[in-house]
Design a protein around this motif. Structure first.
Motif, PDB file in Angstrom:
ATOM      1  N   ASP A  62      48.933  42.646  42.517  1.00 51.66           N
ATOM      2  CA  ASP A  62      49.795  42.546  43.686  1.00 51.66           C
ATOM      3  C   ASP A  62      48.993  41.927  44.829  1.00 51.66           C
ATOM      4  N   ASP A  63      49.542  40.923  45.478  1.00 55.56           N
ATOM      5  CA  ASP A  63      48.851  40.222  46.569  1.00 55.56           C
ATOM      6  C   ASP A  63      48.383  41.171  47.674  1.00 55.56           C
ATOM      7  N   SER A  64      49.118  42.249  47.874  1.00 59.98           N
ATOM      8  CA  SER A  64      48.786  43.183  48.957  1.00 59.98           C
ATOM      9  C   SER A  64      47.469  43.914  48.709  1.00 59.98           C
ATOM     10  N   VAL A  65      46.964  43.907  47.477  1.00 61.62           N
ATOM     11  CA  VAL A  65      45.707  44.590  47.170  1.00 61.62           C
ATOM     12  C   VAL A  65      44.553  44.005  47.990  1.00 61.62           C
ATOM     13  N   LEU A  66      44.593  42.700  48.227  1.00 63.31           N
ATOM     14  CA  LEU A  66      43.504  42.056  48.969  1.00 63.31           C
ATOM     15  C   LEU A  66      43.474  42.442  50.449  1.00 63.31           C
ATOM     16  N   SER A  67      44.535  43.090  50.919  1.00 62.77           N
ATOM     17  CA  SER A  67      44.540  43.582  52.303  1.00 62.77           C
ATOM     18  C   SER A  67      44.707  45.105  52.355  1.00 62.77           C
ATOM     19  N   ASP A  68      44.525  45.755  51.235  1.00 63.57           N
ATOM     20  CA  ASP A  68      44.640  47.209  51.129  1.00 63.57           C
ATOM     21  C   ASP A  68      43.521  47.876  51.942  1.00 63.57           C
ATOM     22  N   LYS A  69      43.885  48.702  52.905  1.00 62.97           N
ATOM     23  CA  LYS A  69      42.905  49.368  53.785  1.00 62.97           C
ATOM     24  C   LYS A  69      42.085  50.429  53.044  1.00 62.97           C
ATOM     25  N   ASN A  70      42.524  50.831  51.853  1.00 62.88           N
ATOM     26  CA  ASN A  70      41.786  51.815  51.061  1.00 62.88           C
ATOM     27  C   ASN A  70      40.720  51.163  50.177  1.00 62.88           C
ATOM     28  N   LEU A  71      40.646  49.852  50.226  1.00 63.10           N
ATOM     29  CA  LEU A  71      39.644  49.109  49.474  1.00 63.10           C
ATOM     30  C   LEU A  71      38.790  48.302  50.434  1.00 63.10           C
ATOM     31  N   SER A  72      37.548  48.128  50.062  1.00 63.83           N
ATOM     32  CA  SER A  72      36.649  47.277  50.839  1.00 63.83           C
ATOM     33  C   SER A  72      36.668  45.896  50.179  1.00 63.83           C
ATOM     34  N   VAL A  73      37.255  44.933  50.872  1.00 61.09           N
ATOM     35  CA  VAL A  73      37.464  43.598  50.309  1.00 61.09           C
ATOM     36  C   VAL A  73      36.774  42.557  51.184  1.00 61.09           C
ATOM     37  N   LEU A  74      36.032  41.674  50.540  1.00 63.03           N
ATOM     38  CA  LEU A  74      35.395  40.551  51.225  1.00 63.03           C
ATOM     39  C   LEU A  74      35.994  39.266  50.681  1.00 63.03           C
ATOM     40  N   ILE A  75      36.493  38.430  51.575  1.00 59.92           N
ATOM     41  CA  ILE A  75      37.092  37.160  51.165  1.00 59.92           C
ATOM     42  C   ILE A  75      36.364  36.022  51.874  1.00 59.92           C
ATOM     43  N   PHE A 143      35.801  42.221  40.708  1.00 59.42           N
ATOM     44  CA  PHE A 143      36.116  43.628  40.930  1.00 59.42           C
ATOM     45  C   PHE A 143      34.842  44.433  40.709  1.00 59.42           C
ATOM     46  N   HIS A 144      34.495  45.283  41.686  1.00 64.18           N
ATOM     47  CA  HIS A 144      33.211  45.977  41.653  1.00 64.18           C
ATOM     48  C   HIS A 144      33.335  47.499  41.637  1.00 64.18           C
ATOM     49  N   SER A 145      34.542  48.019  41.535  1.00 65.72           N
ATOM     50  CA  SER A 145      34.721  49.469  41.486  1.00 65.72           C
ATOM     51  C   SER A 145      35.887  49.805  40.560  1.00 65.72           C
ATOM     52  N   GLU A 146      35.861  51.016  40.057  1.00 63.68           N
ATOM     53  CA  GLU A 146      36.971  51.492  39.213  1.00 63.68           C
ATOM     54  C   GLU A 146      38.268  51.511  40.020  1.00 63.68           C
ATOM     55  N   LYS A 147      38.152  51.903  41.284  1.00 58.38           N
ATOM     56  CA  LYS A 147      39.325  51.952  42.162  1.00 58.38           C
ATOM     57  C   LYS A 147      40.000  50.576  42.230  1.00 58.38           C
ATOM     58  N   ALA A 148      39.203  49.531  42.319  1.00 59.49           N
ATOM     59  CA  ALA A 148      39.745  48.167  42.373  1.00 59.49           C
ATOM     60  C   ALA A 148      40.275  47.734  41.008  1.00 59.49           C
ATOM     61  N   LEU A 149      39.521  48.028  39.948  1.00 59.16           N
ATOM     62  CA  LEU A 149      39.958  47.648  38.589  1.00 59.16           C
ATOM     63  C   LEU A 149      41.311  48.253  38.245  1.00 59.16           C
ATOM     64  N   ASN A 150      41.555  49.448  38.733  1.00 61.69           N
ATOM     65  CA  ASN A 150      42.823  50.123  38.438  1.00 61.69           C
ATOM     66  C   ASN A 150      44.033  49.401  39.024  1.00 61.69           C
ATOM     67  N   LYS A 151      43.803  48.449  39.903  1.00 65.55           N
ATOM     68  CA  LYS A 151      44.895  47.668  40.497  1.00 65.55           C
ATOM     69  C   LYS A 151      45.348  46.520  39.585  1.00 65.55           C
ATOM     70  N   LEU A 152      44.527  46.187  38.582  1.00 69.10           N
ATOM     71  CA  LEU A 152      44.878  45.121  37.646  1.00 69.10           C
ATOM     72  C   LEU A 152      45.868  45.632  36.606  1.00 69.10           C
ATOM     73  N   VAL A 153      46.884  44.832  36.305  1.00 64.19           N
ATOM     74  CA  VAL A 153      47.856  45.170  35.264  1.00 64.19           C
ATOM     75  C   VAL A 153      47.730  44.118  34.155  1.00 64.19           C
ATOM     76  N   PHE A 154      47.322  44.564  32.972  1.00 64.21           N
ATOM     77  CA  PHE A 154      47.163  43.664  31.829  1.00 64.21           C
ATOM     78  C   PHE A 154      48.533  43.163  31.377  1.00 64.21           C
ATOM     79  N   ARG A 155      48.626  41.855  31.148  1.00 63.14           N
ATOM     80  CA  ARG A 155      49.885  41.256  30.668  1.00 63.14           C
ATOM     81  C   ARG A 155      49.778  40.759  29.230  1.00 63.14           C
ATOM     82  N   GLU A 156      48.696  40.021  28.926  1.00 59.76           N
ATOM     83  CA  GLU A 156      48.540  39.478  27.572  1.00 59.76           C
ATOM     84  C   GLU A 156      47.158  38.857  27.424  1.00 59.76           C
ATOM     85  N   SER A 157      46.800  38.573  26.184  1.00 62.16           N
ATOM     86  CA  SER A 157      45.614  37.768  25.905  1.00 62.16           C
ATOM     87  C   SER A 157      46.038  36.603  25.037  1.00 62.16           C
TER      88      SER A 157
END
Length: 161
Positions: A62-75, A143-157
């Motif tokens: 979700d695009d909003s993850v990159l502005s999520d205040k509960n995550l430390s994000v550097l862009i 992605f550098h934390s489990e908290k951040a990884l949990n935001k990814l949703v697997f679709r396919e390989s």
């Protein structure tokens, strides 16, 4: 947004694995919004490991993850002096952060020589940035934390031939 990860395995559940290589943004799970770049990463990993197969795993974020205040994000919006200092430090094995997610340009193999000359002191920061801007730089989202990884949703390989 769709994110891609190139590997020799299907990565349905990404994990944080300590790498023995010094990467642009440090240890983490690396993705890109560019399918071509992920295919390239998968091919490189296949050659390095002499694996039989390569895959590109596809995730949704979700695009909003990159502005999520509960995550430390550097862009990094561009390959500038701050980006150069950040990746150079990480590539030297000096971790540069404690961010959950870092997004910015890939310092890929086509510009590696420029980075080596910068690190050796042959180029100034300004010279290096000027030389980098003539290249088409793909993005990477690490992605550098489990908290951040949990935001990814697997679709396919997708298996690469």
């Amino acid at each position: 947004m769709l994110l891609y990860h190139g590997s020799t395995e299907i990565i349905e559940f990404p994990k944080l694995i300590k790498s023995d290589r010094f990467l642009d943004f440090g240890n983490g799970f690396y993705t890109t919004t560019n399918l071509e770049q992920a295919i390239r990463w998968a091919s490189i990993k296949k050659r390095r490991t002499e694996a039989d197969t390569a895959y590109v795993s596809v995730y949704e974020l979700d695009d909003s993850v990159l502005s999520d205040k509960n995550l430390s994000v550097l862009i990094f919006r561009e390959a500038d002096a701050d980006w150069l200092e950040f990746i150079t430090g990480n590539r030297r094995g000096n971790p540069q952060h404690k961010y959950d997610i870092v997004k910015g340009a890939v310092a890929n193999d086509t510009i590696y020589q420029t980075l080596l000359l910068y690190e050796a002191g042959a180029y100034t920061v300004e010279d290096t940035i000027t030389r980098l801007k003539v290249h088409s730089l793909f993005d990477q989202i690490a992605f550098h934390s489990e908290k951040a990884l949990n935001k990814l949703v697997f679709r396919e390989s997708v298996r690469m031939e």
